[in-house]
Write a protein that holds these residues in place. Structure first.
Motif, PDB file in Angstrom:
ATOM      1  N   GLU A  22      56.158  40.575   9.798  1.00 50.71           N
ATOM      2  CA  GLU A  22      55.789  41.797  10.777  1.00 50.71           C
ATOM      3  C   GLU A  22      54.445  41.487  11.597  1.00 50.71           C
ATOM      4  O   GLU A  22      54.149  42.141  12.334  1.00 50.71           O
ATOM      5  N   THR A  23      53.696  40.570  11.036  1.00 52.35           N
ATOM      6  CA  THR A  23      52.268  40.499  11.772  1.00 52.35           C
ATOM      7  C   THR A  23      52.516  39.487  13.013  1.00 52.35           C
ATOM      8  O   THR A  23      53.338  38.505  13.130  1.00 52.35           O
ATOM      9  N   PRO A  24      51.533  39.802  13.952  1.00 56.16           N
ATOM     10  CA  PRO A  24      51.786  39.116  15.283  1.00 56.16           C
ATOM     11  C   PRO A  24      50.908  37.978  14.995  1.00 56.16           C
ATOM     12  O   PRO A  24      50.766  36.925  16.145  1.00 56.16           O
ATOM     13  N   VAL A  25      50.130  37.558  14.020  1.00 58.49           N
ATOM     14  CA  VAL A  25      49.279  36.538  13.858  1.00 58.49           C
ATOM     15  C   VAL A  25      50.057  35.323  13.027  1.00 58.49           C
ATOM     16  O   VAL A  25      50.501  35.864  11.984  1.00 58.49           O
ATOM     17  N   PRO A  26      50.398  34.381  13.751  1.00 57.91           N
ATOM     18  CA  PRO A  26      51.274  33.345  13.044  1.00 57.91           C
ATOM     19  C   PRO A  26      50.808  32.834  11.983  1.00 57.91           C
ATOM     20  O   PRO A  26      49.560  32.475  11.660  1.00 57.91           O
ATOM     21  N   GLN A  27      51.754  32.737  10.655  1.00 61.93           N
ATOM     22  CA  GLN A  27      51.332  32.327   9.286  1.00 61.93           C
ATOM     23  C   GLN A  27      52.181  31.065   9.268  1.00 61.93           C
ATOM     24  O   GLN A  27      53.526  31.081   9.536  1.00 61.93           O
ATOM     25  N   PRO A  28      51.935  30.065   8.288  1.00 61.93           N
ATOM     26  CA  PRO A  28      52.964  29.095   7.970  1.00 61.93           C
ATOM     27  C   PRO A  28      53.532  29.237   6.763  1.00 61.93           C
ATOM     28  O   PRO A  28      52.825  29.630   5.770  1.00 61.93           O
ATOM     29  N   TYR A  29      54.820  29.229   6.683  1.00 63.21           N
ATOM     30  CA  TYR A  29      55.573  29.285   5.465  1.00 63.21           C
ATOM     31  C   TYR A  29      56.485  28.304   5.245  1.00 63.21           C
ATOM     32  O   TYR A  29      56.770  27.371   5.970  1.00 63.21           O
ATOM     33  N   GLY A  44      57.441  41.290  18.272  1.00 63.58           N
ATOM     34  CA  GLY A  44      56.195  40.848  18.450  1.00 63.58           C
ATOM     35  C   GLY A  44      55.568  40.104  17.192  1.00 63.58           C
ATOM     36  O   GLY A  44      54.406  39.512  17.387  1.00 63.58           O
ATOM     37  N   ALA A  45      56.258  39.861  16.331  1.00 63.66           N
ATOM     38  CA  ALA A  45      55.685  38.762  15.121  1.00 63.66           C
ATOM     39  C   ALA A  45      55.927  37.609  15.389  1.00 63.66           C
ATOM     40  O   ALA A  45      56.477  37.009  16.315  1.00 63.66           O
ATOM     41  N   ALA A  46      54.989  36.717  14.586  1.00 66.43           N
ATOM     42  CA  ALA A  46      55.138  35.187  14.971  1.00 66.43           C
ATOM     43  C   ALA A  46      55.017  34.542  13.648  1.00 66.43           C
ATOM     44  O   ALA A  46      54.235  35.107  12.424  1.00 66.43           O
ATOM     45  N   ALA A  47      55.564  33.279  13.503  1.00 66.97           N
ATOM     46  CA  ALA A  47      55.537  32.384  12.142  1.00 66.97           C
ATOM     47  C   ALA A  47      56.002  30.850  12.451  1.00 66.97           C
ATOM     48  O   ALA A  47      56.466  30.876  13.330  1.00 66.97           O
ATOM     49  N   HIS A  48      55.463  30.180  11.454  1.00 63.83           N
ATOM     50  CA  HIS A  48      55.948  28.872  11.508  1.00 63.83           C
ATOM     51  C   HIS A  48      56.621  28.595  10.135  1.00 63.83           C
ATOM     52  O   HIS A  48      56.156  28.776   8.974  1.00 63.83           O
ATOM     53  N   LEU A  49      57.777  27.998  10.034  1.00 63.72           N
ATOM     54  CA  LEU A  49      58.382  28.003   8.874  1.00 63.72           C
ATOM     55  C   LEU A  49      59.186  26.642   8.838  1.00 63.72           C
ATOM     56  O   LEU A  49      59.738  25.996   9.554  1.00 63.72           O
ATOM     57  N   VAL A  50      58.795  25.940   7.692  1.00 65.30           N
ATOM     58  CA  VAL A  50      58.880  24.578   7.372  1.00 65.30           C
ATOM     59  C   VAL A  50      60.088  24.357   6.244  1.00 65.30           C
ATOM     60  O   VAL A  50      59.818  25.257   5.039  1.00 65.30           O
ATOM     61  N   LEU A  61      70.863  28.690   6.439  1.00 64.66           N
ATOM     62  CA  LEU A  61      69.405  29.570   7.033  1.00 64.66           C
ATOM     63  C   LEU A  61      70.126  30.623   8.158  1.00 64.66           C
ATOM     64  O   LEU A  61      70.488  30.173   9.439  1.00 64.66           O
ATOM     65  N   ASP A  62      69.654  31.712   8.091  1.00 66.43           N
ATOM     66  CA  ASP A  62      70.014  32.755   8.863  1.00 66.43           C
ATOM     67  C   ASP A  62      68.636  33.513   9.503  1.00 66.43           C
ATOM     68  O   ASP A  62      67.859  33.988   8.693  1.00 66.43           O
ATOM     69  N   VAL A  63      68.564  33.328  10.915  1.00 67.48           N
ATOM     70  CA  VAL A  63      67.138  33.543  11.505  1.00 67.48           C
ATOM     71  C   VAL A  63      67.470  34.545  12.545  1.00 67.48           C
ATOM     72  O   VAL A  63      68.392  34.448  13.354  1.00 67.48           O
ATOM     73  N   THR A  64      66.675  35.715  12.529  1.00 61.31           N
ATOM     74  CA  THR A  64      66.925  36.947  13.379  1.00 61.31           C
ATOM     75  C   THR A  64      65.567  37.028  13.921  1.00 61.31           C
ATOM     76  O   THR A  64      64.601  37.345  13.385  1.00 61.31           O
ATOM     77  N   LEU A  65      65.441  37.049  15.204  1.00 52.87           N
ATOM     78  CA  LEU A  65      64.172  37.197  16.154  1.00 52.87           C
ATOM     79  C   LEU A  65      64.359  38.604  17.066  1.00 52.87           C
ATOM     80  O   LEU A  65      65.137  38.524  17.803  1.00 52.87           O
ATOM     81  N   ALA A  66      63.506  39.579  16.534  1.00 57.35           N
ATOM     82  CA  ALA A  66      63.438  40.874  17.358  1.00 57.35           C
ATOM     83  C   ALA A  66      62.616  40.781  18.530  1.00 57.35           C
ATOM     84  O   ALA A  66      62.240  39.375  19.040  1.00 57.35           O
ATOM     85  N   GLU A  67      62.555  41.631  19.431  1.00 65.23           N
ATOM     86  CA  GLU A  67      62.081  41.471  20.676  1.00 65.23           C
ATOM     87  C   GLU A  67      60.724  41.160  20.607  1.00 65.23           C
ATOM     88  O   GLU A  67      59.905  41.716  19.980  1.00 65.23           O
ATOM     89  N   GLY A  68      60.378  39.853  21.589  1.00 59.71           N
ATOM     90  CA  GLY A  68      59.019  39.496  21.568  1.00 59.71           C
ATOM     91  C   GLY A  68      58.621  38.496  20.599  1.00 59.71           C
ATOM     92  O   GLY A  68      57.377  38.148  20.488  1.00 59.71           O
ATOM     93  N   ALA A  69      59.565  38.189  19.409  1.00 61.98           N
ATOM     94  CA  ALA A  69      59.132  37.395  18.471  1.00 61.98           C
ATOM     95  C   ALA A  69      58.816  36.162  18.546  1.00 61.98           C
ATOM     96  O   ALA A  69      59.679  35.504  19.619  1.00 61.98           O
ATOM     97  N   GLN A  70      58.227  35.231  17.963  1.00 58.54           N
ATOM     98  CA  GLN A  70      58.092  33.892  18.218  1.00 58.54           C
ATOM     99  C   GLN A  70      57.927  32.958  16.896  1.00 58.54           C
ATOM    100  O   GLN A  70      57.329  33.298  15.866  1.00 58.54           O
TER     101      GLN A  70
END
Length: 273
Positions: A22-29, A44-50, A61-70
């Motif tokens: 939920e955070t707009p500050v990207p975090q690595p997972y 508006g959330a952002a993340a990096h997933l490895v 793997l099922d991924v859903t990006l809401a409006e403006g997510a990165q």
């Protein structure tokens, strides 16, 4: 692989079944050999997933990006896993995907662009040797107007390996002003290796910019000769040429140390092909 695990050891661990950001500050997972992982990014959330695939097992793997997510998504295959990834993108979302197959894996991707101004960018590479059989399948669905997609998959096969790429860009009737590109480039390192590539377009709208292409060829003999004249062995020249061929794909992931570690793994793989 030790270096890879060292790097992702500093990342946050994705849950066994679900990850919500939920955070707009990207975090690595990071996730290792997930059986079924659901990823949701809020507006508006952002993340990096490895995601690492180190076992011969099935995963989804099922991924859903809401409006403006990165989302930056990186997948590395070091074993013959069977993986299915589905990505759904809402308006103004951005998803950049990097995949590297270093084993005879089967990786399938479905991307649904469901909101205006959604964008997906995918870069992939597979390196196969011996009698490995690797498959990459990609379907990108442009379901609404004003979306963009760009995919580039590169393949390298030696020994008696077989590589396959199947890609489809689907443009729905109402998906006007679609901008879609798909490219498959491949190199054979031996007479016994084979790569089959099938990029396709299925277009029902009339105001679009869509392109696709595929090449399968040998290594650049002139470039190898040039490097050998400057003191490199044939094996060194071949390795450098292939590293350059796939390097732009591997290094594009969002974490520079991870990209360099993945390229080192690719170089080790090339030594065995």
């Amino acid at each position: 692989m030790e270096r890879i695990f060292e790097i992702i050891g500093t990342f946050r661990r994705a849950g066994h079944e679900a990850l919500r950001v939920e955070t707009p500050v990207p975090q690595p997972y990071a996730a290792v050999d997930p059986e079924h992982l659901r990823v949701e990014l809020a507006a508006g959330a952002a993340a990096h997933l490895v995601v690492l695939h180190t076992k011969e097992s099935a995963s989804s793997l099922d991924v859903t990006l809401a409006e403006g997510a990165q989302l930056e998504l990186t997948e590395l295959f070091t074993a013959g896993a069977f993986s299915e990834t589905a990505v759904r993108q809402a308006a103004r979302s951005r998803c950049r995907m990097t995949l590297l197959l270093l084993a005879g894996a089967n990786a399938s991707y479905r991307i649904d662009l469901e909101g205006a101004d959604a964008e997906n960018n995918l870069g992939g590479a597979f390196l196969l040797g011996g009698r490995e059989h690797g498959v990459v399948k990609l379907r990108t669905n442009h379901l609404v107007a004003d979306c963009r997609s760009d995919s580039s998959v590169k393949g390298v096969a030696g020994g008696e390996a077989v590589g396959e790429f199947s890609g489809l860009v689907y443009v729905a009737q109402d998906a006007q002003r679609t901008d879609a590109r798909q490219q498959s480039r491949n190199v054979l390192l031996s007479d016994g290796a084979r790569i089959e590539t099938m990029p396709q377009l299925e277009i029902y709208a009339d105001d679009v910019k869509c392109s696709h292409g595929a090449t399968v060829g040998q290594m650049d003999a002139d470039a190898i000769l040039y490097m050998r004249q400057r003191g490199l062995s044939e094996a060194q020249a071949r390795r450098l040429q292939i590293e350059g061929f796939v390097g732009d794909i591997v290094r594009r992931c969002g974490e520079e140390p991870l990209g360099e570690a993945m390229l080192a793994l690719a170089a080790e793989k090339l030594e065995r092909i």
